[in-house]
Write an enzyme that holds these catalytic residues in place. Structure first.
Site, mmCIF file in Angstrom:
data_model
loop_
_atom_site.group_PDB
_atom_site.id
_atom_site.type_symbol
_atom_site.label_atom_id
_atom_site.label_comp_id
_atom_site.label_asym_id
_atom_site.label_seq_id
_atom_site.Cartn_x
_atom_site.Cartn_y
_atom_site.Cartn_z
ATOM 1 N N CYS A 134 14.513 -3.026 -11.395
ATOM 2 C CA CYS A 134 13.095 -3.242 -11.098
ATOM 3 C C CYS A 134 12.933 -4.466 -10.198
ATOM 4 O O CYS A 134 13.087 -5.604 -10.655
ATOM 5 C CB CYS A 134 12.334 -3.426 -12.414
ATOM 6 S SG CYS A 134 10.624 -3.912 -12.171
ATOM 7 N N CYS A 137 9.984 -6.826 -11.049
ATOM 8 C CA CYS A 137 10.207 -7.621 -12.269
ATOM 9 C C CYS A 137 11.145 -8.799 -11.988
ATOM 10 O O CYS A 137 10.965 -9.879 -12.537
ATOM 11 C CB CYS A 137 10.849 -6.790 -13.376
ATOM 12 S SG CYS A 137 10.163 -5.159 -13.594
ATOM 13 N N ASP A 138 12.159 -8.584 -11.168
ATOM 14 C CA ASP A 138 13.257 -9.556 -11.100
ATOM 15 C C ASP A 138 13.478 -10.209 -9.739
ATOM 16 O O ASP A 138 14.315 -11.105 -9.615
ATOM 17 C CB ASP A 138 14.576 -8.857 -11.504
ATOM 18 C CG ASP A 138 14.509 -8.346 -12.935
ATOM 19 O OD1 ASP A 138 13.822 -8.987 -13.749
ATOM 20 O OD2 ASP A 138 15.131 -7.312 -13.238
#
Ligand code: NAP
Length: 309
Positions: A134, A137-138
């Site tokens: 993701c 997300c990261d």
């Protein structure tokens, strides 16, 4: 008798939330059950350029927030729980949850799909330590670092572009010599100076010392292997349907996607499927919401015919 919903919608992504909106607008007593993140994959997408009307400033999470509040405003109940099993027998169906059960006249399965793993040694060891599925997300963990993106579909190429906002260098490793992503996405990526591509190549191993430090690459045409230094590996090699609980109950294809007709009816009366979990050609937010709307509308007709005529 405990509460019986008109429709229980399993999964709170765009398909499920749209189904909830349509169900509650037709005054059906409806509930959407989500086990993890509201919005599913759409909530991990930064840009939604292909969702009509959302050319600027519409991130996945923002759109999902609006879908949620809209469904709730019309009376859809939203609950967080894990669907363990469904019992389709009889007119009233049962959904077994981690924290109890729910009864409903109809079910709409909208549980979506989950990322496929690469299957390379090291992938699991370094999950969360440099291996990610993701970008939104990261990505910020990789500010001014170098990352590898694996895959050649819309997700890989689109997320590679997103990653360039953070990383200094993004290398897409693809197993063939052309992408399957949409042409507009490819053109955008190819213009981005931070992105380079290694064609005809697979990741054979991910390695490091506590965190990712490199990958072993293999050119599948020459069989040559090389070590490639990287700080992170973003894997976008496709998705698989998330509907184990419905296996053996509704008809599925060989990959586990639920087969429906054009009105989202599955092989079991009163059970519908919508969104990415369904066997179909185009899996996007726009088709997921359309599926959800159709499923709820046909569920209402089913209830009308079955219980009120
Ligand atoms: P996808 O279209 O299935 O592409 C998966 C990619 O990973 C393919 O390029 C495939 O290679 C590669 N791959 C598969 N297994 C691999 C392995 N073991 N090792 C190395 N590479 C491997 O998946 P996706 O990109 O996640 O997209 C999924 C669906 O969501 C698609 O329908 C897509 O259109 C949609 N989507 C749309 C958007 C958008 O519209 N903006 C954004 C994201 C996703 P090959 O090409 O050789 O098969």
């Amino acid at each position: 008798m405990s509460k019986v919903y008109d429709v229980a919608i399993l999964g709170g992504g765009p398909a499920g939330l749209a189904a909830g909106l349509y169900a509650s607008r037709s005054r059906m007593v409806s509930v959407v059950i989500e086990k993890a993140k509201w919005g599913g994959q759409a909530a991990t997408t930064e840009e939604l350029e292909n969702y009509p009307g959302s050319i600027e400033h519409t991130t996945g999470p923002k759109l999902i927030d609006r879908m949620k509040s809209q469904a709730e405003a019309f009376g859809t109940e939203l609950i967080k729980d894990d669907v363990l099993a469904i019992d389709p027998t009889g007119d009233i169906k049962t959904v077994k949850l981690a924290n109890g059960e729910i009864k409903a006249r109809t079910l709409i399965i909208a549980t979506g799909a989950q990322p496929m793993l690469l299957g390379a040694p090291g992938e699991m060891d370094f999950r969360g330590k440099g291996v990610s599925y993701c970008a939104t997300c990261d990505a910020d963990f990789f500010t001014e670092l170098e990352v590898v993106v694996v895959g050649g579909g819309d997700s890989a190429v689109e997320e590679a572009i997103y990653l360039t906002r953070f990383a200094d260098k993004v290398t897409i490793v693809h197993r063939r010599d052309q992408f399957r992503a949409a042409k507009s996405i490819i053109e955008k990526a190819m213009k981005n100076e931070k992105i380079s591509v290694i064609w005809d190549t697979v990741v054979e191993e991910i390695y490091g010392d506590g965190i990712v430090e490199g990958v072993k690459l293999k050119n599948i045409k020459t069989n040559e292997t090389t070590d490639f230094r990287t700080d992170g590996v973003f894997v976008f090699v496709g998705y698989k349907p998330f509907a184990e609980f419905a296996k053996g109950i509704v008809e599925m294809d060989e990959k586990g996607y639920i087969i429906t007709d054009e009105n989202m009816r599955t092989s079991v009366e009163g059970i519908f499927a919508a969104g990415d979990v369904r066997k179909k050609l185009l899996r996007q937010v726009v088709t997921a919401t359309a599926d959800g709307a159709i499923a709820a509308t046909i569920a209402e007709k089913y209830i009308e015919d079955k219980f009120h005529s």
